[in-house]
Design a protein around this motif. Sequence first.
Motif, PDB file in Angstrom:
ATOM      1  N   SER A   1       0.816  -1.221   0.000  1.00  0.00           N
ATOM      2  CA  SER A   1       0.000   0.000   0.000  1.00  0.00           C
ATOM      3  C   SER A   1       0.843   1.262   0.000  1.00  0.00           C
ATOM      4  O   SER A   1       0.323   2.358  -0.226  1.00  0.00           O
ATOM      5  CB  SER A   1      -0.910   0.013   1.229  1.00  0.00           C
ATOM      6  N   ALA A   2       2.159   1.134   0.240  1.00  0.00           N
ATOM      7  CA  ALA A   2       3.023   2.318   0.291  1.00  0.00           C
ATOM      8  C   ALA A   2       3.297   2.878  -1.088  1.00  0.00           C
ATOM      9  O   ALA A   2       3.797   4.004  -1.212  1.00  0.00           O
ATOM     10  CB  ALA A   2       4.334   1.973   0.988  1.00  0.00           C
ATOM     11  N   ARG A   3       3.001   2.104  -2.119  1.00  0.00           N
ATOM     12  CA  ARG A   3       3.288   2.541  -3.490  1.00  0.00           C
ATOM     13  C   ARG A   3       2.106   2.208  -4.381  1.00  0.00           C
ATOM     14  O   ARG A   3       1.283   1.354  -4.047  1.00  0.00           O
ATOM     15  CB  ARG A   3       4.563   1.873  -4.014  1.00  0.00           C
ATOM     16  N   ASP A   4       2.050   2.861  -5.514  1.00  0.00           N
ATOM     17  CA  ASP A   4       0.975   2.597  -6.464  1.00  0.00           C
ATOM     18  C   ASP A   4       1.136   1.206  -7.062  1.00  0.00           C
ATOM     19  O   ASP A   4       2.249   0.682  -7.182  1.00  0.00           O
ATOM     20  CB  ASP A   4       0.979   3.644  -7.583  1.00  0.00           C
ATOM     21  N   ALA A   5       0.019   0.615  -7.479  1.00  0.00           N
ATOM     22  CA  ALA A   5       0.053  -0.705  -8.105  1.00  0.00           C
ATOM     23  C   ALA A   5       0.964  -0.662  -9.331  1.00  0.00           C
ATOM     24  O   ALA A   5       0.838   0.215 -10.182  1.00  0.00           O
ATOM     25  CB  ALA A   5      -1.351  -1.128  -8.521  1.00  0.00           C
ATOM     26  N   GLY A   6       1.874  -1.624  -9.389  1.00  0.00           N
ATOM     27  CA  GLY A   6       2.782  -1.694 -10.525  1.00  0.00           C
ATOM     28  C   GLY A   6       4.137  -1.085 -10.270  1.00  0.00           C
ATOM     29  O   GLY A   6       5.022  -1.184 -11.126  1.00  0.00           O
ATOM     30  N   GLU A   7       4.342  -0.471  -9.106  1.00  0.00           N
ATOM     31  CA  GLU A   7       5.649   0.127  -8.828  1.00  0.00           C
ATOM     32  C   GLU A   7       6.671  -0.891  -8.343  1.00  0.00           C
ATOM     33  O   GLU A   7       7.865  -0.723  -8.558  1.00  0.00           O
ATOM     34  CB  GLU A   7       5.517   1.259  -7.792  1.00  0.00           C
ATOM     35  N   PHE A   8       6.213  -1.944  -7.667  1.00  0.00           N
ATOM     36  CA  PHE A   8       7.169  -2.961  -7.217  1.00  0.00           C
ATOM     37  C   PHE A   8       6.428  -4.248  -6.897  1.00  0.00           C
ATOM     38  O   PHE A   8       5.197  -4.276  -6.771  1.00  0.00           O
ATOM     39  CB  PHE A   8       7.987  -2.473  -6.029  1.00  0.00           C
ATOM     40  N   ASN A   9       7.197  -5.326  -6.790  1.00  0.00           N
ATOM     41  CA  ASN A   9       6.669  -6.631  -6.436  1.00  0.00           C
ATOM     42  C   ASN A   9       7.023  -6.887  -4.977  1.00  0.00           C
ATOM     43  O   ASN A   9       8.191  -7.094  -4.640  1.00  0.00           O
ATOM     44  CB  ASN A   9       7.278  -7.696  -7.348  1.00  0.00           C
ATOM     45  N   TRP A  10       6.034  -6.859  -4.123  1.00  0.00           N
ATOM     46  CA  TRP A  10       6.325  -6.924  -2.695  1.00  0.00           C
ATOM     47  C   TRP A  10       6.759  -8.333  -2.261  1.00  0.00           C
ATOM     48  O   TRP A  10       7.522  -8.477  -1.307  1.00  0.00           O
ATOM     49  CB  TRP A  10       5.127  -6.455  -1.881  1.00  0.00           C
ATOM     50  N   ALA A  11       6.327  -9.357  -2.968  1.00  0.00           N
ATOM     51  CA  ALA A  11       6.736 -10.710  -2.596  1.00  0.00           C
ATOM     52  C   ALA A  11       8.206 -10.948  -2.931  1.00  0.00           C
ATOM     53  O   ALA A  11       8.961 -11.518  -2.125  1.00  0.00           O
ATOM     54  CB  ALA A  11       5.853 -11.728  -3.309  1.00  0.00           C
ATOM     55  N   SER A  12       8.622 -10.503  -4.127  1.00  0.00           N
ATOM     56  CA  SER A  12      10.036 -10.698  -4.481  1.00  0.00           C
ATOM     57  C   SER A  12      10.931  -9.828  -3.607  1.00  0.00           C
ATOM     58  O   SER A  12      12.056 -10.216  -3.281  1.00  0.00           O
ATOM     59  CB  SER A  12      10.265 -10.382  -5.965  1.00  0.00           C
ATOM     60  N   THR A  13      10.428  -8.661  -3.206  1.00  0.00           N
ATOM     61  CA  THR A  13      11.202  -7.812  -2.298  1.00  0.00           C
ATOM     62  C   THR A  13      11.418  -8.511  -0.960  1.00  0.00           C
ATOM     63  O   THR A  13      12.524  -8.483  -0.398  1.00  0.00           O
ATOM     64  CB  THR A  13      10.485  -6.465  -2.089  1.00  0.00           C
ATOM     65  N   ALA A  14      10.381  -9.154  -0.439  1.00  0.00           N
ATOM     66  CA  ALA A  14      10.524  -9.892   0.822  1.00  0.00           C
ATOM     67  C   ALA A  14      11.528 -11.026   0.671  1.00  0.00           C
ATOM     68  O   ALA A  14      12.352 -11.275   1.563  1.00  0.00           O
ATOM     69  CB  ALA A  14       9.164 -10.434   1.261  1.00  0.00           C
ATOM     70  N   TRP A  15      11.483 -11.724  -0.464  1.00  0.00           N
ATOM     71  CA  TRP A  15      12.439 -12.814  -0.705  1.00  0.00           C
ATOM     72  C   TRP A  15      13.866 -12.256  -0.764  1.00  0.00           C
ATOM     73  O   TRP A  15      14.799 -12.832  -0.200  1.00  0.00           O
ATOM     74  CB  TRP A  15      12.081 -13.513  -2.018  1.00  0.00           C
ATOM     75  N   HIS A  16      14.019 -11.119  -1.441  1.00  0.00           N
ATOM     76  CA  HIS A  16      15.323 -10.451  -1.552  1.00  0.00           C
ATOM     77  C   HIS A  16      15.895 -10.159  -0.162  1.00  0.00           C
ATOM     78  O   HIS A  16      17.069 -10.437   0.118  1.00  0.00           O
ATOM     79  CB  HIS A  16      15.127  -9.159  -2.348  1.00  0.00           C
ATOM     80  N   GLU A  17      15.065  -9.588   0.704  1.00  0.00           N
ATOM     81  CA  GLU A  17      15.558  -9.229   2.036  1.00  0.00           C
ATOM     82  C   GLU A  17      15.860 -10.470   2.864  1.00  0.00           C
ATOM     83  O   GLU A  17      16.784 -10.472   3.681  1.00  0.00           O
ATOM     84  CB  GLU A  17      14.550  -8.328   2.752  1.00  0.00           C
ATOM     85  N   MET A  18      15.094 -11.535   2.653  1.00  0.00           N
ATOM     86  CA  MET A  18      15.371 -12.774   3.364  1.00  0.00           C
ATOM     87  C   MET A  18      16.749 -13.325   2.979  1.00  0.00           C
ATOM     88  O   MET A  18      17.486 -13.842   3.829  1.00  0.00           O
ATOM     89  CB  MET A  18      14.283 -13.799   3.062  1.00  0.00           C
ATOM     90  N   VAL A  19      17.112 -13.193   1.715  1.00  0.00           N
ATOM     91  CA  VAL A  19      18.430 -13.666   1.285  1.00  0.00           C
ATOM     92  C   VAL A  19      19.523 -12.930   2.047  1.00  0.00           C
ATOM     93  O   VAL A  19      20.536 -13.521   2.446  1.00  0.00           O
ATOM     94  CB  VAL A  19      18.604 -13.501  -0.237  1.00  0.00           C
ATOM     95  N   HIS A  20      19.335 -11.638   2.264  1.00  0.00           N
ATOM     96  CA  HIS A  20      20.332 -10.876   3.027  1.00  0.00           C
ATOM     97  C   HIS A  20      20.543 -11.475   4.421  1.00  0.00           C
ATOM     98  O   HIS A  20      21.663 -11.479   4.944  1.00  0.00           O
ATOM     99  CB  HIS A  20      19.889  -9.424   3.179  1.00  0.00           C
ATOM    100  N   ALA A  21      19.458 -11.941   5.041  1.00  0.00           N
ATOM    101  CA  ALA A  21      19.598 -12.537   6.373  1.00  0.00           C
ATOM    102  C   ALA A  21      20.559 -13.718   6.323  1.00  0.00           C
ATOM    103  O   ALA A  21      21.319 -13.958   7.279  1.00  0.00           O
ATOM    104  CB  ALA A  21      18.231 -12.978   6.900  1.00  0.00           C
TER     105      ALA A  21
END
Length: 826
Positions: free
Chosen positions: A469-489
């Motif tokens: 909800s922080a961005r307009d639809a189509g600005e980013f993929n929130w699921a892949s972003t979560a996966w990306h951050e998990m990899v950092h862990a």
Amino acid sequence: MMATRGLRIAAGMVMLALGVTTCAGNRNPAQRSPRWLLDRGDAEAVIQQASNDPRGQFWMAEAMALRGRLSEAERQFAEVAGGGGPDAALAAARQAEVMARAGRRRDALQQADRLATALEGRRDLTPQEWLALGLAYQLLGSEEPAQFRDALAALDRAIAADSTLLEAQLRLGDLFLDKYNFPDARRSYQQVLVRDPDNPRAQLGLALVGQLDGNPGSGAMLEQSVRNGPGLARAHAALARLDLDAESFDSARTRADRAIALDSAEQLAWAVRAATQLVRGDSAGFVATETQLRARHAAPADFYAETGEALARQRRYREAADLARRGVVLDPDHPAALTTLGTNELRLGRIDTARTHLDHAFRRDPYHLWNKNTLDLLDRLATFRTIGSNRIQIVAPADQAELLALYLVPLLESAYDTLAARYRHSPPVPIRLELYGSHADFSVRTVGLAGIGALGVSFGSVLAMDAPSARDAGEFNWASTAWHEMVHAFTLGATDHRVPRWLSEGLSVLEERRARAGWGAQASPAYLAALKGGRLRSVATLNDGFVRPRYPAEIGLSYYHASLLCEYLETTFGFDAILSLLDGYRRGLVSADALRGATGISVEDLDRRFNEWLAQRFATPLKSVAAARDSMAVPGELETLVASGIRLRAAGQLDQAVTTLERADRMFPDMGVEDGPAWHLAEIHRARGDTARAIEYLSRVTRYNESHYEANRREAELRAGQGDPAGALAALERAIYIHPYDQAVLGQAAELAAAAKDYGREVRERRAIVALMPTDRAGAYYALAVAYRNAGHTAAARREVLRALEEAPSFEPAQQLLLELRGGAR
């Protein structure tokens, strides 16, 4: 504590416009003023001039202070102050500042208090005396924060009385910068540059503002400051910190040592030296540095705060908190040490203790924007809801937590299992993922300031990111972003937080692409143009693309470039080479040694081979793009064709548009941009009723663009109409991972899942609709009850149908379902 005092002049006083005068830089060097020379760090020239200057002793004291010779500077300032001449007040203020730099805080405050008392009762202050009063108030602000406002007012008065007094303007900029007021700090420094275009102190100030404000040109401005002011220790120290951020440890240490040689009291330089020793595992060197500094400074809380902050920028949050805590032990009221401690406790997930320390820091300095923002955020965070499992906790606004947890908990559980097996490492659990419905809130959570451009951040087992909800639809993929951050862990944990930025980001983007088709950064004309034009970093300098970009797009391009390097390493040397590389960093190896150990070749050979691989991989599209060499690069054939095809479509010349766009598409079939030829070709064929061709092109868009919401919706619609429910459901799931708030999309996905007898998915989508609090609550509860009934969960179905009947007691389908469920129960 001293009594509150001050001028009671509004802090927001409008600054006077400064006119252009002859630049001091045009003078003959021998005629340049001591202040002009001091601004450039040339203490030696000032010392030579002092004997022939009526203010010689004052300038001699300033030169001593510039070189860290604090005892001599204090003595000479005291003599000037006691002489009663025109420099007496400013000398007394500078004497107090020198005392503070030496760690004699109580003496400094007493001196500042005496000076302020003497000046406040006078109405005939000179510009120099207004400046002196401003410096005194700024020191007193550490005891009585309201005096910071008085300092601002006094500096404004000094500038109003003498617009050529650049020292007052510079001090005003420094005061705003210290409080994270970037617009006013930038304005103050720019006004100095109007009169003195090459002023290194103003350039340094602008560079520091730019670093905090995300300006990609800040690194170049900082280097310019060092060139124009080679004797300014602070500029060298700031550049050393930038080298440390880029993990150029040898250069950082060299620059820090240079700054210390110029000014042995420059605590930022000591902090960078200490942080460099710590990140390299040189504990004995750190102890030696600490001992040397503490011999010069009675209670260097600033040193521990700065060293902790430097370590935090290396993602060493636990060590950063420990160092800051040592600063707080030395000075329990030190705002910077409290801020560094609280901020890093927050990054470690210690929310309550973080709030305590940040609240203490804010009471000591209520004009510190960073702390105010963070405390306000913590108030909002307290209203969030936490949902999850033993391993995954989703923390989100109460009205979104249930919806997002439906998707993220199973997704991140899967990610944890996949990555643990792949990286042979298990980060501490629970993994806490905070999602913010406002991008400004996420920015504050990340750095304390609103406005950063990132989507997510990982502090280890604590992750934070934008909610969809922080961005307009189509600005980013929130699921892949979560996966990306998990990899950092995983990469942070596997290396004890020693992984370099390029490798951690590169692996995260690569793992996105591996996790789901279409996820992660993809090739673009901008990347190919930069590759062709030699505007991408070498392997040895790839970190610079993240921390000191040369042009605005370089940060984003560096993410993709780093992911390709990781892909090349894996495909060429095997994934064990990646694990070996991570282990090398964990053991403290520098990049050249870690890469050689993992690959068996030098960094130079690796760079050459990687570029050959890139040239081969992108051979076809590279022929059709223009090399990007500067911001005025001429578009290549590919860009020209795409633009022409779009114009032809807009003009209704569809046959010509198809011909032009197909030609562009053949040049670069893997183009992953939002407005590429595949999207326009799909729209043309859809409008013409050629569903098969439209689906063909739409599937290409969704394969190479993870956040194209409309393309997924269109593809789902067309596939469903063509009798491909599985393909339609896959497209709808991709759409939900971009924007989960469309009830029509969720409802269509639930219906397709039910038809495919995928009742678990049907339940998920129906629960998502309920979580969105639809207008027709009775209908949503009823549909969820049916889904549970289909899945064989009778008790859950009965619970939901009763909720439907609470909303609409005469809802006949719900009544019938309840009877059915009761019968089934009997």
